[in-house]
Write an enzyme that holds these catalytic residues in place. Structure first.
Site, PDB file in Angstrom:
ATOM      1  N   GLU A 257      -2.480   5.067   3.183  1.00 36.75           N
ATOM      2  CA  GLU A 257      -1.406   4.022   3.000  1.00 36.75           C
ATOM      3  C   GLU A 257      -0.280   4.667   2.811  1.00 36.75           C
ATOM      4  OE1 GLU A 257      -1.531   1.076   0.082  1.00 36.75           O
ATOM      5  OE2 GLU A 257      -1.007  -0.568   1.539  1.00 36.75           O
TER       6      GLU A 257
ATOM      7  N   CYS B 237       1.983  -5.246   2.317  1.00 37.89           N
ATOM      8  CA  CYS B 237       0.593  -5.114   2.642  1.00 37.89           C
ATOM      9  C   CYS B 237       0.032  -5.516   4.044  1.00 37.89           C
ATOM     10  CB  CYS B 237      -0.312  -5.605   1.765  1.00 37.89           C
ATOM     11  SG  CYS B 237      -0.303  -7.583   1.724  1.00 37.89           S
TER      12      CYS B 237
ATOM     13  N   PHE C 265       4.404  -4.461  -7.263  1.00 46.53           N
ATOM     14  CA  PHE C 265       6.121  -4.668  -7.315  1.00 46.53           C
ATOM     15  C   PHE C 265       6.488  -5.316  -5.964  1.00 46.53           C
ATOM     16  CE2 PHE C 265       5.532  -0.986  -4.632  1.00 46.53           C
ATOM     17  CZ  PHE C 265       6.570  -1.131  -3.693  1.00 46.53           C
TER      18      PHE C 265
HETATM   19  P1  NAD Z   1      -0.311  -0.705  -8.245  1.00 46.83           P
HETATM   20  O1  NAD Z   1      -1.822  -0.824  -8.041  1.00 46.83           O
HETATM   21  O2  NAD Z   1       0.439   0.513  -8.596  1.00 46.83           O
HETATM   22  O3  NAD Z   1       0.083  -1.583  -9.513  1.00 46.83           O
HETATM   23  C1  NAD Z   1      -0.155  -2.952  -9.286  1.00 46.83           C
HETATM   24  C2  NAD Z   1      -0.200  -3.521 -10.602  1.00 46.83           C
HETATM   25  O4  NAD Z   1      -1.376  -2.822 -11.357  1.00 46.83           O
HETATM   26  C3  NAD Z   1       1.056  -3.466 -11.602  1.00 46.83           C
HETATM   27  O5  NAD Z   1       0.971  -4.611 -12.306  1.00 46.83           O
HETATM   28  C4  NAD Z   1       0.740  -2.266 -12.443  1.00 46.83           C
HETATM   29  O6  NAD Z   1       1.331  -2.051 -13.712  1.00 46.83           O
HETATM   30  C5  NAD Z   1      -0.867  -2.188 -12.649  1.00 46.83           C
HETATM   31  N1  NAD Z   1      -1.283  -0.887 -12.758  1.00 46.83           N
HETATM   32  C6  NAD Z   1      -0.707   0.198 -12.279  1.00 46.83           C
HETATM   33  N2  NAD Z   1      -1.662   1.362 -12.522  1.00 46.83           N
HETATM   34  C7  NAD Z   1      -2.659   0.890 -13.610  1.00 46.83           C
HETATM   35  C8  NAD Z   1      -3.907   1.410 -14.091  1.00 46.83           C
HETATM   36  N3  NAD Z   1      -4.025   2.961 -14.142  1.00 46.83           N
HETATM   37  N4  NAD Z   1      -4.502   0.592 -15.069  1.00 46.83           N
HETATM   38  C9  NAD Z   1      -4.174  -0.625 -14.949  1.00 46.83           C
HETATM   39  N5  NAD Z   1      -3.340  -0.975 -14.397  1.00 46.83           N
HETATM   40  C10 NAD Z   1      -2.406  -0.643 -13.514  1.00 46.83           C
HETATM   41  O7  NAD Z   1       0.513  -1.194  -6.978  1.00 46.83           O
HETATM   42  P2  NAD Z   1       1.845  -1.436  -6.389  1.00 46.83           P
HETATM   43  O8  NAD Z   1       2.525  -0.058  -6.193  1.00 46.83           O
HETATM   44  O9  NAD Z   1       2.678  -2.330  -7.407  1.00 46.83           O
HETATM   45  O10 NAD Z   1       1.943  -2.136  -5.110  1.00 46.83           O
HETATM   46  C11 NAD Z   1       1.808  -1.801  -3.790  1.00 46.83           C
HETATM   47  C12 NAD Z   1       0.233  -1.855  -3.501  1.00 46.83           C
HETATM   48  O11 NAD Z   1      -0.198  -3.148  -3.273  1.00 46.83           O
HETATM   49  C13 NAD Z   1       0.063  -1.278  -1.925  1.00 46.83           C
HETATM   50  O12 NAD Z   1      -1.250  -0.737  -1.799  1.00 46.83           O
HETATM   51  C14 NAD Z   1      -0.161  -2.644  -1.226  1.00 46.83           C
HETATM   52  O13 NAD Z   1      -0.972  -2.494   0.149  1.00 46.83           O
HETATM   53  C15 NAD Z   1      -0.983  -3.520  -2.382  1.00 46.83           C
HETATM   54  N6  NAD Z   1      -0.654  -4.897  -1.867  1.00 46.83           N
HETATM   55  C16 NAD Z   1      -1.938  -5.493  -1.710  1.00 46.83           C
HETATM   56  C17 NAD Z   1      -1.873  -6.956  -1.127  1.00 46.83           C
HETATM   57  C18 NAD Z   1      -3.026  -7.601  -0.651  1.00 46.83           C
HETATM   58  O14 NAD Z   1      -2.950  -8.775  -0.620  1.00 46.83           O
HETATM   59  N7  NAD Z   1      -3.998  -6.968  -0.361  1.00 46.83           N
HETATM   60  C19 NAD Z   1      -0.594  -7.571  -1.555  1.00 46.83           C
HETATM   61  C20 NAD Z   1       0.700  -6.865  -1.728  1.00 46.83           C
HETATM   62  C21 NAD Z   1       0.628  -5.509  -2.077  1.00 46.83           C
END
Ligand code: NAD
Length: 499
Positions: free
Chosen positions: A384, A281, A149
């Site tokens: 985090e 992130c 998101f």
């Molecule tokens: P999230 O892991 O909750 O969701 C990410 C994606 O995974 C979404 O599209 C969601 O629909 C999907 N998803 C969620 N639960 C799932 C499941 N059980 N099975 C399959 N798919 C699932 O992450 P978020 O809250 O959207 O984003 C924040 C996180 O992303 C933070 O941990 C942040 O550090 C990380 N992030 C990392 C980077 C990087 O480059 N390392 C960049 C941006 C964000």
């Protein structure tokens, strides 16, 4: 109530599953749209369209594919204000920050205009007698990406721009929290000249993701999100024989040496710790001053700066520093971790728990927090938080400070503030973290370098964007060729004397 759609085969498609997610305006707490959550049949339909469209796209020469990117960049600039408004309305970040989100994606699309150069293969003339050898970089076929998101424009573009310019079809499963900008990006790509079916957006949750992971036609999965989901997707994707790259969570340390410019370090921490409500992130969530006097000076400089921060909705004017967090659940999680910090003995020197914004009482706003005297066994240090909470962990020596960053399970980004080149150089060489800033708090590499962490912040071999993206979205085929000797001058019409 607005009902959002998928974008399949060049058209908006109503959801078929009867399952929906609420899309909020985080500033007001109101539900502003219903988002359909795709089932396996809808995923299969998108994969089918992608598989039909992809061969002709792969056969389109790279220069023409690059021209689509060129036109797309122009359209992003044309629609920048509209995109930023839609992004802020669903995500909550300020308009300038939303424009930064779009801009950092746009820059990757811009880099992809160089695809003809990037996709040139290798050639060895006369590798043996009459034998030539050449390597081609060919697209994978149908690729998919699952995005978080917090950067609803940038991260989808980091994936689909290189995937598509390499000749693949791409299915995007964006975050269910802020799906409107990804849908708008798909429309813009078609306006730029992309054939139908090459970029599709299928909204959904775990059910849609699992269907993509299990579909045998899907060749690669890109994921960005939290570490537990990254680990799950990497394991399952690999088990299904796909090429997978997953980028996970972070806990970024900034080390402040006694010789650092303290005002510069404090200013840097404010932007890097509280910008975008800490939902980056690459946010700095841990400050590590070296020496008691450095720590005392730093805390003294941080407190008034934090107290001046203006928290508000994206419509609140240019002086708003950061907006709400994404959901009520995210807010509860942040406040729960703040409570754990207090319970485990950290010093809460700026307490944002009572933050309240008149007229926006139901919004998901979290006031800024600063903890001092945090220790490495505390939850606020290990986990985090992804919110506007900065933890200060005091170190007595440089070795102790670098050791903390080295020992932490995450390895996305880090920074050191110092005036000493020798210390900075030692830090850059020894640290086991993917992106390092020297007097730069958020060292996000530009489009022509690559982006990626180490340790539990990544699963897979190649980074995002830059040259690595062209490796991830192509596979190499090497041809060794020998031709029998032929009649080089063509037909012969005259008798030749016998030799
Ligand atoms: P999230 O892991 O909750 O969701 C990410 C994606 O995974 C979404 O599209 C969601 O629909 C999907 N998803 C969620 N639960 C799932 C499941 N059980 N099975 C399959 N798919 C699932 O992450 P978020 O809250 O959207 O984003 C924040 C996180 O992303 C933070 O941990 C942040 O550090 C990380 N992030 C990392 C980077 C990087 O480059 N390392 C960049 C941006 C964000």
């Amino acid at each position: 109530m607005q009902e959002l759609t998928h974008y399949i085969n060049g058209a908006h498609a109503k959801g078929q599953s009867s399952r929906f997610a609420d899309v909020y305006n985080p500033a007001t707490g109101e539900v502003q749209a219903k988002l359909p959550l795709a089932n396996a049949a809808e995923i299969a339909q998108a994969v089918d369209c992608a598989a039909k469209a992809q061969p002709a796209w792969a056969a389109t020469n790279p220069q023409r594919r690059a021209r689509v990117m060129m036109a797309f960049v122009g359209l992003l600039n044309r629609d920048m204000d509209k995109l930023a408004e839609a992004l802020s309305r669903e995500h909550g970040k300020t308009i300038p920050d939303a424009k930064g989100d779009i801009q950092r994606g746009l820059e990757v699309a811009e880099y992809c205009i160089g695809a003809p150069e990037m996709l040139k293969g290798d050639y060895t003339d006369s590798a043996g007698p009459g034998i030539d050898m050449y390597s081609m970089k060919q697209p994978l076929g149908v690729c998919a990406g699952i995005t978080p998101f917090n950067f609803p424009a940038m991260i989808p573009m980091w994936m689909f721009a290189p995937a598509i310019v390499c000749g693949n079809a791409f299915i995007l499963k964006p975050s269910e929290r802020d799906p409107s900008v990804p849908l708008m990006l798909a429309e813009l790509m078609e306006e730029a000249g992309l054939p139908k079916g090459i970029l599709q957006v299928v909204n959904g949750d775990k059910e849609a993701v699992d269907a993509l992971l299990e579909h045998e036609v899907v060749q690669s999965i890109g994921f960005v999100g939290s570490t537990p989901i990254a680990e799950y997707i990497y394991g399952k994707g690999c088990a299904h024989g796909k090429r997978v790259q997953c980028f996970g969570g972070a806990k970024n340390h900034m080390i402040i040496m006694p010789d650092a410019d303290m005002d510069q370090a404090a200013d840097a921490l404010i932007g890097a710790g509280y910008g975008a409500a800490g939902e980056r992130c690459m946010a700095i969530s841990v400050a590590v001053p070296v020496g008691e006097s450095t720590a005392d000076q730093l805390i003294e400089k941080l407190i008034p700066r934090i107290e001046k921060l203006k928290v508000g909705p994206y419509t609140g004017g240019n002086d708003v520093d950061y907006g709400p967090v994404i959901t009520a659940a995210a807010k509860q999680n942040i406040l729960g971790l703040v409570q754990s910090g207090i319970d485990q003995g950290a010093d809460l020197v700026v307490d944002g728990r009572d933050f309240n914004l008149q007229g926006y009482e139901d919004g998901f706003f979290v006031g800024p927090h600063l903890f001092d005297r945090v220790t490495t066994d505390m939850d606020i240090y290990r986990k985090e938080i992804f919110g506007p909470v900065l933890s200060c962990v005091r170190a007595q020596t440089y070795e102790e400070a670098i050791g903390m960053a080295i020992d932490h399970e995450y390895g996305n980004g880090t920074a050191i503030f110092t005036r000493d080149g020798d210390t900075a150089r030692d830090f850059a060489n020894r640290i086991n973290i993917g992106m390092v800033g020297i007097n730069v708090p958020i060292p996000v590499p530009l489009a022509y370098h690559t982006f990626g962490g180490w340790k539990k912040s990544v699963f897979g071999d190649l980074n995002q964007h830059g040259p690595d993206a062209f490796k991830f979205y192509t596979r190499t085929k090497t041809v060794t060729s020998r031709w029998p000797s032929g009649i080089k001058e063509g037909g012969e019409f005259n008798f030749k004397p016998m030799e």
